[in-house]
Motif scaffolding. Sequence first.
Motif, PDB file in Angstrom:
ATOM      1  N   ASP A 282     -35.804  17.061  16.444  1.00  0.00           N
ATOM      2  CA  ASP A 282     -35.232  15.733  16.232  1.00  0.00           C
ATOM      3  C   ASP A 282     -33.847  15.631  16.851  1.00  0.00           C
TER       4      ASP A 282
ATOM      5  N   ILE B 176     -24.754   7.798  14.120  1.00  0.00           N
ATOM      6  CA  ILE B 176     -25.131   6.712  13.215  1.00  0.00           C
ATOM      7  C   ILE B 176     -23.922   5.853  12.886  1.00  0.00           C
TER       8      ILE B 176
ATOM      9  N   SER C  17     -31.262   3.142  20.535  1.00  0.00           N
ATOM     10  CA  SER C  17     -31.905   2.940  19.233  1.00  0.00           C
ATOM     11  C   SER C  17     -32.791   4.130  18.894  1.00  0.00           C
ATOM     12  N   ILE C  18     -33.511   4.638  19.911  1.00  0.00           N
ATOM     13  CA  ILE C  18     -34.333   5.834  19.684  1.00  0.00           C
ATOM     14  C   ILE C  18     -33.433   6.981  19.238  1.00  0.00           C
ATOM     15  N   SER C  19     -32.257   7.084  19.893  1.00  0.00           N
ATOM     16  CA  SER C  19     -31.331   8.165  19.561  1.00  0.00           C
ATOM     17  C   SER C  19     -30.888   8.071  18.106  1.00  0.00           C
ATOM     18  N   VAL C  20     -30.544   6.861  17.658  1.00  0.00           N
ATOM     19  CA  VAL C  20     -30.102   6.703  16.265  1.00  0.00           C
ATOM     20  C   VAL C  20     -31.251   7.001  15.309  1.00  0.00           C
ATOM     21  N   TRP C  21     -32.432   6.542  15.668  1.00  0.00           N
ATOM     22  CA  TRP C  21     -33.601   6.778  14.821  1.00  0.00           C
ATOM     23  C   TRP C  21     -33.815   8.277  14.601  1.00  0.00           C
ATOM     24  N   TYR C  22     -33.709   9.058  15.686  1.00  0.00           N
ATOM     25  CA  TYR C  22     -33.922  10.497  15.523  1.00  0.00           C
ATOM     26  C   TYR C  22     -32.735  11.181  14.861  1.00  0.00           C
ATOM     27  N   SER C  23     -31.523  10.576  14.996  1.00  0.00           N
ATOM     28  CA  SER C  23     -30.384  11.128  14.263  1.00  0.00           C
ATOM     29  C   SER C  23     -30.615  10.974  12.766  1.00  0.00           C
ATOM     30  N   VAL C  24     -31.108   9.789  12.365  1.00  0.00           N
ATOM     31  CA  VAL C  24     -31.403   9.570  10.949  1.00  0.00           C
ATOM     32  C   VAL C  24     -32.464  10.560  10.484  1.00  0.00           C
ATOM     33  N   ARG C  25     -33.496  10.736  11.323  1.00  0.00           N
ATOM     34  CA  ARG C  25     -34.552  11.667  10.937  1.00  0.00           C
ATOM     35  C   ARG C  25     -34.041  13.088  10.842  1.00  0.00           C
TER      36      ARG C  25
ATOM     37  N   ALA D 199     -32.661  13.165  19.832  1.00  0.00           N
ATOM     38  CA  ALA D 199     -31.508  12.258  19.711  1.00  0.00           C
ATOM     39  C   ALA D 199     -30.571  12.415  20.900  1.00  0.00           C
TER      40      ALA D 199
END
Lengths: 219, 220
Positions: A71, A146, A54-62, A75
């Motif tokens: 970032d 994502i 989830s952290i990985s997806v969050w930073y991918s979005v960022r 990710a």
Amino acid sequence: MYRSWWKILAVILVIYSTVAGFLMPVPRLAILNETIRNLYFHVPMWFAMIVLFSISVWYSVRFLSTGAESDDVRAVESANAGIVFGLLGLITGALWAGYTWGEFWSFDPKQNFAAIAVLLYFAYFVLRNAIDEEQKRGKISAIYNIFAFPMMVVLLFVLPRLQDSLHPGNGGNPGFNSYDLDSRMRAVFYPACLGWILVGYWVYSLRFRLRILENKNIH
Amino acid sequence: MQLATQVKELVRKEMILEWRSKYAINGILLYVVSTVFVCFLSFVSIPDKITWNALFWIIMLFGSINGVSRSFLQESRGQQLYSYFLTSPAAILLSKMIYNVALMMFLTLVALGFYTLVFHYVPGDLLMFLVAVLLGSLSFSTIFTMVSAIASKAGNGGMLMAILSFPVIVPVLIMLIKLAKNAIDGLDRAVSMDEVSILVVINVLAVSVSLLLFPYLYRD
């Protein structure tokens, strides 16, 4: 000190859950018997993996909105740490299954789907290695990350609910449902989850800082 | 409204391009027909319905990977830049998806017809099996379109396409095979509603995530 309190907490929780996990009394359930203690080691791995992914997806979005190199590194390093926990989850599960189900790999739906979810992230790493240009690599792999995440959620949380599994708590097997996960087990299980999640986050932050330092040397 | 006209024009463009060369239609048809024929030569007849089902889906999976992966990989860089200059990214993605869905549905129905003809077997609940087949071509097209866009940006197409798409397509494939098996066994249709709704949800999810992500992908 104020920044390392959670690391100390992680170490204490993991040591506590390991010692208590082997020594504390557990309820006697058919088939499971003493192997029920694997709950303290196997399940927290999946929680840690999910948190890290989830952290990985969050930073991918960022990364898609900022385009900052850090970032992208966050990710990929959290995905790296997450996949280690995924493999550990598969291994602890397979070892346990070897003694409880009689085979290390019995093509149980949950085993298969977890293996495919791990494959998904291997594909992510292959995609990263296929692209040389840094910004492009970050962007394309963030998009795949994502795109793949909802599929992983379907694999791990939706599909197994539709099929009978050999796992405890499924298909009439005795399990860790609310009524048999008694308070003695909870006292070990919840700290174990928190402890392993914190350890996972620690591994990820170390890897991230190392990569940032390496990149500084290169540039 | 502008999006709708753009999508319509782009779909028309894809169809005209396809009609001129007939490369995809003929290519995939020939691929499917020859694969079914090879299977026929090696199996002669398939008494086991599970094998019949699995074989059909494997043929369809590879057929649609070959067919859909062309959608972005085949275009030259200049062509892509030209269409990106004229239209919105959402229109491009939607038009490719719609075109691929139409193409794959047509090809899958033809393939199913040939497959049943060769192996002399018609599923118990044909209507439900057709629903499974149509849902299958729908989900293959939507997911592979996005993956082929990612793979084409990454450079080396074919190999990457297979690696990236297999883990993503597995949940869909499992649902499809289950749904198709229910139809073959002639189970009550209410039993299959779970699978149908999950497939619809996966498709909605895939299309909406692709629409959100594609604008980032097409910008270089």
